[in-house]
Write a protein that holds these residues in place. Structure first.
Motif, PDB file in Angstrom:
ATOM      1  N   UNK A 106       0.838  -1.197   0.000  1.00  0.00           N
ATOM      2  CA  UNK A 106       0.000   0.000   0.000  1.00  0.00           C
ATOM      3  C   UNK A 106       0.875   1.250   0.000  1.00  0.00           C
ATOM      4  N   UNK A 107       1.772   1.343   0.990  1.00  0.00           N
ATOM      5  CA  UNK A 107       2.727   2.442   1.047  1.00  0.00           C
ATOM      6  C   UNK A 107       4.095   1.890   1.429  1.00  0.00           C
ATOM      7  N   UNK A 108       5.134   2.607   1.011  1.00  0.00           N
ATOM      8  CA  UNK A 108       6.498   2.192   1.299  1.00  0.00           C
ATOM      9  C   UNK A 108       7.279   3.312   1.975  1.00  0.00           C
ATOM     10  N   UNK A 109       8.238   2.898   2.813  1.00  0.00           N
ATOM     11  CA  UNK A 109       9.149   3.832   3.466  1.00  0.00           C
ATOM     12  C   UNK A 109      10.553   3.247   3.430  1.00  0.00           C
ATOM     13  N   UNK A 115       9.193   8.488   3.377  1.00  0.00           N
ATOM     14  CA  UNK A 115       8.224   7.970   2.408  1.00  0.00           C
ATOM     15  C   UNK A 115       8.910   7.669   1.081  1.00  0.00           C
ATOM     16  N   UNK A 116       8.602   6.501   0.514  1.00  0.00           N
ATOM     17  CA  UNK A 116       9.234   6.055  -0.728  1.00  0.00           C
ATOM     18  C   UNK A 116       8.160   5.797  -1.783  1.00  0.00           C
ATOM     19  N   UNK A 117       8.041   6.672  -2.785  1.00  0.00           N
ATOM     20  CA  UNK A 117       7.055   6.441  -3.849  1.00  0.00           C
ATOM     21  C   UNK A 117       7.327   5.112  -4.557  1.00  0.00           C
ATOM     22  N   UNK A 118       6.283   4.443  -4.976  1.00  0.00           N
ATOM     23  CA  UNK A 118       6.447   3.152  -5.637  1.00  0.00           C
ATOM     24  C   UNK A 118       7.335   3.240  -6.869  1.00  0.00           C
ATOM     25  N   UNK A 139      10.300  -0.544   4.621  1.00  0.00           N
ATOM     26  CA  UNK A 139       9.140  -0.752   5.488  1.00  0.00           C
ATOM     27  C   UNK A 139       7.870  -0.601   4.667  1.00  0.00           C
ATOM     28  N   UNK A 140       6.985  -1.576   4.789  1.00  0.00           N
ATOM     29  CA  UNK A 140       5.693  -1.516   4.109  1.00  0.00           C
ATOM     30  C   UNK A 140       4.618  -1.147   5.125  1.00  0.00           C
ATOM     31  N   UNK A 149       8.830  -4.464   8.430  1.00  0.00           N
ATOM     32  CA  UNK A 149      10.144  -4.286   7.817  1.00  0.00           C
ATOM     33  C   UNK A 149      10.439  -5.505   6.953  1.00  0.00           C
ATOM     34  N   UNK A 150      11.018  -5.261   5.792  1.00  0.00           N
ATOM     35  CA  UNK A 150      11.269  -6.385   4.893  1.00  0.00           C
ATOM     36  C   UNK A 150      12.489  -6.135   4.019  1.00  0.00           C
TER      37      UNK A 150
END
Length: 224
Positions: A106-109, A115-118, A139-140, A149-150
């Motif tokens: 949904x969102x990424x960091x 914040x990390x845009x897709x 991080x998702x 965290x992944x």
């Protein structure tokens, strides 16, 4: 070596590397199946997904359903084409094939919380630059606000002519005990091999590899 000895050795190798024999996989006349990792070995899982993708949609769908970690594939433009059931659990949402692009989250960091845009995520980098991306932690965020965290493993897929046809990504939840066990087992394996070789330089390389696996395990096990 006689047949029984060869069979025993194959079983030992399967246990050592965490790979099923082809005989243990579903058998359907006229269809080809790939070996599936028994443990959470990221690179082997990625290789399995790439091989399955090259064999066609039917094989790919069957293989993805048997992988318990989140795996998805895109076309050469980054549009999601396939994903397994684990992706929905990981992302906290149902991915949409032919709608989602670059990632199923949904969102990424970033690991620093930015914040990390897709379109700037590791999968996008892998596709645009035609290379694997490794060693990145992210991080998702799920729609319900929870975060995980992944470690992504985006890997481009090329055809026999070297043209980019798509990409596969494995999302490893760093809290997954299977991943910790894999890293520790690889470290132990390197130490074991180092103690059995006679060449000092090779032993040093194996010890360095073991230390790297141990550091990865420490990083994966660190608190959020």
């Amino acid at each position: 070596m006689d047949a029984s000895g060869a069979e025993s050795r194959n079983l030992d190798l399967n246990q050592e590397f965490g790979v099923q024999s082809r005989e243990s996989l579903p058998s359907t006349p006229g269809k080809t199946f790939v070996n599936l990792p028994l443990s959470l070995d990221p690179e082997r899982i990625v290789d399995v997904a790439v091989e399955a993708a090259r064999q066609g949609d039917e094989t790919l769908a069957g293989v993805l359903d048997q992988i318990s970690a989140a795996v998805y594939l895109t076309d050469a433009d980054g549009v999601v084409t396939h994903f397994n059931r684990a992706c929905a659990d990981f992302a906290g949402r149902q991915p949409e094939a032919r709608q989602d692009r670059w990632c199923v989250t949904w969102r990424l960091y970033t690991d620093d919380g930015v914040f990390l845009p897709h379109e700037l995520c590791p999968m996008a980098v892998a596709i645009r630059e035609g290379r694997k991306v490794r060693g990145v932690r992210a991080t998702a965020e799920r729609p319900d606000g929870t975060r995980v965290d992944f470690l992504p493993h985006p890997t481009p897929i090329f055809d026999v002519e070297g043209q980019l046809t798509g990409a596969v990504n494995l999302l490893v939840d760093v809290r997954d005990a299977r991943y910790h066990d894999y890293l520790r087992s690889q470290s132990a394996r390197c130490r074991r091999l180092a103690s059995s070789v006679g060449d000092v330089r090779t032993a040093d390389i194996l010890h360095a590899m073991a230390s790297d696996y141990e550091e990865q395990a420490r990083q994966a096990e660190r608190p959020n």
